[in-house]
Design an enzyme around this catalytic site. Structure first.
Site, PDB file in Angstrom:
ATOM      1  N   TYR A 101       0.129  -8.235 -17.887  1.00 41.91           N
ATOM      2  CA  TYR A 101       1.215  -7.949 -16.946  1.00 41.91           C
ATOM      3  C   TYR A 101       2.548  -8.040 -17.687  1.00 41.91           C
ATOM      4  O   TYR A 101       2.689  -8.830 -18.628  1.00 41.91           O
ATOM      5  CB  TYR A 101       1.174  -8.955 -15.788  1.00 41.91           C
ATOM      6  N   SER A 211      -5.562  -1.095   1.038  1.00 41.98           N
ATOM      7  CA  SER A 211      -5.002  -2.239   0.319  1.00 41.98           C
ATOM      8  C   SER A 211      -3.906  -2.883   1.153  1.00 41.98           C
ATOM      9  O   SER A 211      -3.536  -2.375   2.227  1.00 41.98           O
ATOM     10  CB  SER A 211      -4.424  -1.781  -1.024  1.00 41.98           C
ATOM     11  N   GLY A 212      -3.360  -3.980   0.665  1.00 43.00           N
ATOM     12  CA  GLY A 212      -2.275  -4.628   1.388  1.00 43.00           C
ATOM     13  C   GLY A 212      -1.071  -3.731   1.551  1.00 43.00           C
ATOM     14  O   GLY A 212      -0.471  -3.637   2.636  1.00 43.00           O
ATOM     15  N   VAL A 213      -0.687  -3.040   0.478  1.00 45.98           N
ATOM     16  CA  VAL A 213       0.450  -2.115   0.558  1.00 45.98           C
ATOM     17  C   VAL A 213       0.104  -0.948   1.478  1.00 45.98           C
ATOM     18  O   VAL A 213       0.917  -0.539   2.320  1.00 45.98           O
ATOM     19  CB  VAL A 213       0.834  -1.603  -0.843  1.00 45.98           C
ATOM     20  N   ARG A 233     -11.444   4.403  -0.766  1.00 43.57           N
ATOM     21  CA  ARG A 233     -12.652   4.535  -1.585  1.00 43.57           C
ATOM     22  C   ARG A 233     -13.855   4.788  -0.698  1.00 43.57           C
ATOM     23  O   ARG A 233     -13.989   4.204   0.380  1.00 43.57           O
ATOM     24  CB  ARG A 233     -12.867   3.273  -2.426  1.00 43.57           C
ATOM     25  N   TYR A 309       2.968   2.690  -7.934  1.00 43.02           N
ATOM     26  CA  TYR A 309       3.239   1.254  -7.896  1.00 43.02           C
ATOM     27  C   TYR A 309       2.058   0.437  -8.404  1.00 43.02           C
ATOM     28  O   TYR A 309       2.080  -0.798  -8.379  1.00 43.02           O
ATOM     29  CB  TYR A 309       3.617   0.810  -6.477  1.00 43.02           C
ATOM     30  N   GLY A 310       1.012   1.121  -8.884  1.00 43.80           N
ATOM     31  CA  GLY A 310      -0.156   0.444  -9.420  1.00 43.80           C
ATOM     32  C   GLY A 310      -0.983   1.414 -10.230  1.00 43.80           C
ATOM     33  O   GLY A 310      -0.727   2.632 -10.230  1.00 43.80           O
ATOM     34  N   MET A 312      -4.880   1.105 -10.640  1.00 42.90           N
ATOM     35  CA  MET A 312      -6.173   0.452 -10.507  1.00 42.90           C
ATOM     36  C   MET A 312      -7.240   1.071 -11.401  1.00 42.90           C
ATOM     37  O   MET A 312      -8.129   0.380 -11.897  1.00 42.90           O
ATOM     38  CB  MET A 312      -6.621   0.489  -9.046  1.00 42.90           C
ATOM     39  N   TRP A 335       8.483  -1.145  -8.903  1.00 39.95           N
ATOM     40  CA  TRP A 335       8.004  -2.500  -9.172  1.00 39.95           C
ATOM     41  C   TRP A 335       8.827  -3.432  -8.298  1.00 39.95           C
ATOM     42  O   TRP A 335      10.004  -3.646  -8.535  1.00 39.95           O
ATOM     43  CB  TRP A 335       8.169  -2.824 -10.649  1.00 39.95           C
TER      44      TRP A 335
END
Length: 405
Positions: A101, A211-213, A233, A309-310, A312, A335
């Site tokens: 990170y 997801s949370g977002v 998914r 923002y990610g 995965m 971010w």
């Protein structure tokens, strides 16, 4: 000759930390006999006994995390002593432990570890146990959250300066609501507001929608009269149908899986949903990357924006020249940690607004799997929970729930 006690010890701190509870018949009052050190393990000299998960080098959490016991000295000046109520286990926390990170908490020996070590965890809800004489805005019983990331939240207690935390008005809220407010919901809110102007009836598309977002974006979008195409998914059979139904109940307009979006002709389906393309689709939210992200980008109208923002999938974005030249698409990143550091007042306003929605029962948090953490909890139990964060399909977000610490 007996060994004298150190200043951080007392007679009671040497007693076994156990409790005995005598249950009498239901017709009689229940008498509970507790050891003196059941709550807040404090010596007569005012030292709070605390435990923290720590790591002294980067690597797999199972290999590098240890449970460390230490003492917190009596406070003074503008310091506050905090007890952790809840702390979530986020993917970013794991990445910090792994060393992948961009930011990480510092390695120090502030906790008396044999080697310089760091405490993982970026989010939490804390209760103020005591405040120094110079503290102006906080008092015993208040709830607070960290102002910045890298706070080190996977611990039972800590002591910090008053200006390092943000006070939360706790009425109508649970500690779990508060502990998970500053990353996922804020990320969703800012991405919907800050990158393009969306009007009532407009559309956005997102992957990682459960997801949370993603769940936050669905609910906020519905509240602001936006339509959403939500990609999740693929899950087989009844499980997949149940997830799609759940997302629709949260407010998603359309829910598809990540195989459908890759199919030939998906663009025609999008055109159908958006009234022949007359209703604008100007925003895509991406947390997956790779080909899945490019499939999102292809659905955008000319001049649209993809916000990443990610990542995965850990696959790079391969942007075709046509997307830039002929469709004039913009590819940007977000971010929330950096944004919050740059705009602390705006961050606080955003948090207050979302917490207001939670109080009014107009916003639902993600499903959670509680991981109890008391003074007697073993390291292995905590590491099992951390390992669960790395697994694929989970029943909910893992969250440490602190009991008698």
């Amino acid at each position: 000759m007996s060994t004298p006690l150190r200043s951080s010890q007392c007679f009671f701190s040497l007693l076994p930390r156990t409790r005995t509870i005598n249950h009498y018949p239901k017709t009689s009052p229940i008498t509970t006999t507790l050891r003196l050190d059941r709550r807040r393990h404090i010596s007569t000299y005012g030292y709070t006994q605390a435990k923290a998960l720590v790591y002294h080098k980067h690597g797999s959490p199972a290999d590098v995390l240890n449970l460390h016991t230490h003492s917190i000295s009596p406070l003074h000046s503008n310091l506050i002593t905090l007890r952790t109520l809840s702390a979530p286990l986020n993917p970013a926390d794991i990445n910090q432990i792994q060393g992948t990170y961009p930011t990480a908490p510092p390695f120090t020996q502030d906790l008396g570890t044999a080697q310089p070590s760091a405490v993982p965890g970026n989010e939490a809800c804390f209760e103020v146990l005591s405040a120094g004489s110079a503290c102006k805005n906080l008092s015993k019983g208040d709830w607070v959250i960290p102002k910045r990331t890298g706070f080190g939240t996977w611990r039972t207690h800590l002591q910090v300066a008053e200006d390092k935390v943000m006070k939360i008005h706790k009425d109508g809220l649970s500690a779990e609501h508060v502990a998970t407010i500053s990353v996922n919901p804020v990320t969703a809110y800012r991405m919907l507001k800050d990158f393009t102007t969306l009007k009532e009836g407009d559309w956005f598309i997102q992957n990682g929608a459960n997801s949370g977002v993603g769940r936050a974006a669905v609910q906020l979008g519905k509240r602001w009269d936006l339509n959403s195409i939500c990609v999740v998914r693929k899950r087989e059979g009844a499980e997949g149908e149940a997830l799609k139904k759940e997302m629709q109940e949260l407010g998603a307009t359309v829910v598809v899986d990540d195989e459908e979006i890759m199919e030939k002709g998906f663009g025609e389906r999008v055109k159908e949903w958006t009234n022949g393309g007359r209703e604008p689709l100007q925003l895509a939210l991406n947390c997956v990357g790779g080909d899945a992200a490019m499939a999102l980008a292809k659905t955008l109208d000319e001049g649209g924006t993809m916000v990443t923002y990610g990542a995965m999938s850990r696959s790079p974005l391969r942007v075709g020249a046509g997307m830039l030249i002929f469709k004039d698409l913009r590819f940007l990143g977000f971010w929330v940690s950096k944004w919050g550091d740059r705009f602390p007042e705006e961050k606080e306003k955003t948090i207050d607004e979302i917490l207001g929605l939670i109080r009014d029962r107009k916003f639902k948090d993600v499903p959670m799997v509680e991981v109890p953490w008391s003074y007697e909890t073993k390291k292995e139990e905590l590491l099992d929970a951390v390992q669960g964060t790395l697994e694929g399909f989970r029943k909910g977000k893992g969250i440490f729930k602190f009991g008698d610490t």
